[in-house]
Design an enzyme around this catalytic site. Structure first.
Site, PDB file in Angstrom:
ATOM      1  N   SER A 175       1.022  -1.177  -0.082  1.00 18.17           N
ATOM      2  CA  SER A 175      -0.058  -0.189  -0.039  1.00 18.17           C
ATOM      3  C   SER A 175       0.936   1.322   0.119  1.00 18.17           C
ATOM      4  O   SER A 175       0.290   2.243  -0.014  1.00 18.17           O
ATOM      5  CB  SER A 175      -0.941  -0.060   1.256  1.00 18.17           C
ATOM      6  N   LYS A 216       4.342  10.242   4.442  1.00 16.83           N
ATOM      7  CA  LYS A 216       4.467  11.131   3.352  1.00 16.83           C
ATOM      8  C   LYS A 216       4.930  12.506   3.970  1.00 16.83           C
ATOM      9  O   LYS A 216       5.310  12.688   5.050  1.00 16.83           O
ATOM     10  CB  LYS A 216       2.865  11.632   3.297  1.00 16.83           C
TER      11      LYS A 216
END
Lengths: 217, 217
Positions: free
Chosen positions: A135, A174
């Site tokens: 993922s 991120k």
DNA sequence: AAAATAACAGAACAGATGTTCTTGTGGGGT
DNA sequence: ACCCCACAAGAACATCTGTTCTGTTATTTT
């Protein structure tokens, strides 16, 4: 002349170097007379004289009346590895395990990864997670990779962070940006990919990413 | 009774343990009399007697006539780090620098990366490359990453390898498959991406990828 | 049981080793 | 010049320390 606790004279520097080299070669410290021979000095008293100064300056530590009782403070650190606990797995849809102080003890936890000190760079509260699933490919992270994190709750703009998106129930890594609009932009590591925008109360920073390690073969 | 080069008597095991503990605590080896005191023995000759046996069995190494001249073979290996030379950069369009024996010497090369022994896993001919540019994103590798390679010319099917595509003049890291058709399939690490097919004489294997290290922050 | 061998005890020796003492040197500052 | 200081040389000393010697005790072998 100088006693500026830091500066070492030429001779003193040579002595410290010799001690280190001798140690690395023989796995035990040199005697005073070894230093005499190794540094081309003339007398044991010269060595003793300089060793006393080096001890005052903190460059070495000595055990009195003990033969070869010289310690280099830098050498214990030469065990340049640290065991980092791998406290869990990270995958989208699974909460990031928070490092609590119970799991913290390295010895009690079977799963650890050994890394060099230059990766940690003196940071506290470093832990590791194993990535499960694919993922996080847009963050250039693959199944099986090990992610090293520093446990922090706030990060600077532009830093890569492990964040938990509450409503999406998703963990990911991120680049973190607080936009002027007040929204939070989460930018994938792959700059070709599109960023995610989220409201601050939906984002929970779990840690700062300091390294990714992928082993193969 | 037994002289089975491997087995250590109770007392000998205690002695070895004491030496190790003493070392870890003091950063230098114990003297014979330290061992007498530390193991509750009665005479230096007992220690000497057992040290000689331990040396024969290979459990320790001794430097004769040198005070505290005891080496534990296990402790030097405790320096669990190795310096791997970073012999160049890798980028699509740039040949992979071949590790020749001149560049091989770690000391002569300024750029090295320290990694733990468990990453190398005893392999020979390991070197590192720094990734330049974003051309390897489909292999989940980013600008600035460090790639650890083992210098080999042939790889098994399914292994990730550093390959040089002659006609394309392109270096990249891909999973290597020799298809039944005789063609070579180069599969990106990101399984969503499409593979490249190439003819064997256009592919030059430069090394096997054993790890990727990405540092941030 | 006797002999042989392994293991230990204690003392003693020779060399290694940290430390100290005395003396010498050389340079700066006054 | 003088004095003071950092620094060094050399010798001397007291331990520390590895090693050896002699003898004793346990354990095994014959």
């Amino acid at each position: 002349m100088q006693l500026k606790t830091k500066e070492l004279s030429n001779k003193q520097q040579r002595i410290v170097e010799f001690i280190r080299d001798f140690w690395l070669e023989n796995n035990f410290p040199p005697s005073v007379r070894d230093i005499v021979a190794g540094c081309g000095l003339s007398s044991t008293s010269v060595v003793d004289y300089n060793l006393k100064i080096l001890e005052k300056k903190g460059a070495i530590r000595r055990h009195r009346e003990v033969s070869r009782g010289i310690e280099l403070p830098s050498l214990p650190d030469l065990s340049n590895c640290l065991n980092i606990p791998v406290i869990g797995q990270i995958a989208a849809g699974k909460p990031i395990p928070v490092p609590d102080n119970d799991t913290w003890d390295v010895t009690s936890n079977a799963d650890t990864i050994e890394v060099t000190r230059d990766i940690i760079r003196g940071r506290e509260g470093v832990y590791a997670l194993k990535v499960k699933g694919n993922s996080m490919i847009e963050d250039l992270i693959n199944d099986g990779d090990i992610v090293l994190l520093q446990s922090v709750s706030f990060v600077e703009n532009g830093e890569t962070a492990a964040v938990w998106l509450k409503s999406e129930k998703e963990a990911t890594l991120k680049k973190f940006f607080l936009e002027p609009s007040g929204k939070i932009r989460l930018q994938p590591a792959n700059s070709r990919m599109q960023p995610i925008y989220a409201s601050p109360d939906n984002v929970e920073v779990q840690g700062r990413v300091i390294a990714v390690i992928r082993r193969m073969g």
